[in-house]
Write a protein that holds these residues in place. Structure first.
Motif, short mmCIF file in Angstrom:
data_model
loop_
_atom_site.label_atom_id
_atom_site.label_comp_id
_atom_site.label_asym_id
_atom_site.label_seq_id
_atom_site.Cartn_x
_atom_site.Cartn_y
_atom_site.Cartn_z
N ALA A 1 -10.12 6.17 12.80
CA ALA A 1 -9.95 4.81 12.26
C ALA A 1 -8.89 4.06 13.08
N LYS A 2 -9.18 2.79 13.36
CA LYS A 2 -8.25 1.99 14.18
C LYS A 2 -7.52 0.98 13.31
N LYS A 3 -6.23 0.82 13.60
CA LYS A 3 -5.46 -0.18 12.86
C LYS A 3 -5.77 -1.57 13.42
N VAL B 1 5.02 -5.98 11.11
CA VAL B 1 4.82 -4.78 10.29
C VAL B 1 3.46 -4.94 9.60
N GLY B 2 2.64 -3.94 9.59
CA GLY B 2 1.38 -4.01 8.87
C GLY B 2 0.34 -4.88 9.52
N SER B 3 -0.52 -5.46 8.70
CA SER B 3 -1.65 -6.28 9.20
C SER B 3 -1.68 -7.60 8.46
N ILE B 4 -2.28 -8.59 9.11
CA ILE B 4 -2.43 -9.89 8.47
C ILE B 4 -3.91 -10.28 8.40
N ILE B 5 -4.28 -10.79 7.24
CA ILE B 5 -5.65 -11.29 7.08
C ILE B 5 -5.54 -12.80 6.88
N GLY B 6 -6.27 -13.54 7.66
CA GLY B 6 -6.19 -14.99 7.57
C GLY B 6 -7.25 -15.64 8.40
N THR B 7 -6.99 -16.87 8.81
CA THR B 7 -7.93 -17.59 9.66
C THR B 7 -7.61 -17.24 11.12
N VAL B 8 -8.09 -16.10 11.55
CA VAL B 8 -7.74 -15.64 12.92
C VAL B 8 -8.61 -16.37 13.93
N ASP C 1 2.79 -0.76 4.28
CA ASP C 1 3.14 0.44 3.51
C ASP C 1 4.52 0.27 2.88
N LEU C 2 4.53 0.09 1.58
CA LEU C 2 5.79 -0.14 0.86
C LEU C 2 6.72 1.06 0.93
N LYS D 1 0.84 -1.19 0.00
CA LYS D 1 0.00 0.00 0.00
C LYS D 1 0.88 1.24 0.00
N TYR D 2 0.25 2.35 -0.33
CA TYR D 2 0.95 3.62 -0.38
C TYR D 2 0.31 4.54 0.64
N ASN D 3 1.04 4.92 1.66
CA ASN D 3 0.51 5.84 2.67
C ASN D 3 -0.47 5.23 3.67
N VAL D 4 -0.62 3.92 3.66
CA VAL D 4 -1.46 3.23 4.65
C VAL D 4 -0.65 2.02 5.11
N ASP D 5 -0.43 1.91 6.42
CA ASP D 5 0.49 0.88 6.91
C ASP D 5 -0.21 -0.39 7.40
N GLY D 6 -1.40 -0.65 6.88
CA GLY D 6 -2.08 -1.88 7.25
C GLY D 6 -3.57 -1.76 7.02
N VAL D 7 -4.31 -2.63 7.69
CA VAL D 7 -5.77 -2.62 7.55
C VAL D 7 -6.35 -1.76 8.67
N TYR D 8 -7.25 -0.87 8.31
CA TYR D 8 -7.91 0.02 9.29
C TYR D 8 -9.41 -0.22 9.29
#
Ligand code: UDP
Length: 245
Positions: free
Chosen positions: A184-186, A238-245, A222-223, A167-174
């Protein structure tokens, strides 16, 4: 004390670069400085021995859905979008090779024999095994699709351990767009279902469903924060992970 050499958590990854990452601070097009920066970041993980596939978007040049709103036939507009991804792919290839000294191949889902190889799954895997960065151009080669879907599909096809969404200017999922909503919460861990149901704007739902059905973890970061890709690949938080949480 001796500093430890970083080691990668992954053997093979698929990196999705949206067209937006190619335009830098411009509104449109390609900023060579942005592409040089991206190439440098990719080189850092190639040097660790990570096998890297890259799916390149085209939204910095053309988006089929937007052109079709203006009255253009959707399929035609989408093919033009796919050609935009080919342009970005060629520029990334040239920059990786000439400025970062990284060996690459462009494999296109639409045959353009003079400038790229045809996408053949086994050929892509062979290139990866030889340490070449494989750039997947032209999405999946069909209209009404996006390069997000292409990235999920290619990641699964080449047996990538993760899909990394730059992503550009966003460091994960919000919880909502952090550039519009200061509250907005990370979210560091998100389930596929939460991402789908809450419309978290990570990728389109076709791509997300494909990842969910195939249990492919998605990392979002955020690249444009230097060394983030390297840290991510080394397993740092670093960032966020999407998976089987
Ligand atoms: N596109 C398509 N089929 C695909 C991939 C892309 O038709 O498999 C077209 C579509 O028109 C899209 C454009 O190519 O709008 C550029 O890709 P995308 O919007 O996914 O790029 P990004 O948003 O990642 O920059």
């Amino acid at each position: 004390m001796k500093s430890q050499t970083p080691t990668s958590k992954y053997k093979r990854i698929l990196l999705k670069l949206s067209g937006a990452s190619f335009k830098g601070d411009q509104d449109y097009g390609i900023d060579p400085r942005a592409v040089s920066y991206i190439s440098g970041e990719i080189k850092k993980i190639v040097q660790l021995g990570v096998e890297v596939g890259v799916v390149v978007g085209g939204g910095n040049i053309w988006r089929g859905s937007e052109a079709s709103v203006e009255g253009m036939e959707r399929a035609v507009a989408d093919y033009v979008g796919m050609l935009a991804t080919v342009m970005n792919s060629m520029i990334l290839q040239s920059t990786l090779e000439n400025f970062a000294d990284v060996d690459t191949r462009v494999l296109s889902a639409i045959d353009i024999r003079q400038i790229s190889e045809t996408y053949i799954r086994r050929r892509a895997i062979r290139h990866l095994e030889k340490g070449r960065v494989v750039i997947f151009a032209a999405g999946i080669g069909n209209p009404y699709m996006t390069t997000d879907t292409a990235s999920a599909l290619r990641a699964i096809e080449i047996d990538s351990q993760v899909l990394i969404m730059a992503k550009y200017n966003v460091d994960g999922v919000y919880s909502s767009d952090p550039n519009k909503n200061p509250d907005a919460k990370k979210l560091s861990h998100v389930s596929y279902m939460q991402a789908l149901n809450d419309g978290l704007n990570i990728m389109d739902s076709t791509a997300l469903s494909l990842c969910m059905e195939n249990n492919l973890p998605i990392l979002v970061f955020d690249l444009f924060v230097e060394d983030s890709l390297l840290k991510l690949v080394c397993g740092e938080d670093v960032g966020s992970i999407i998976g089987t949480v």
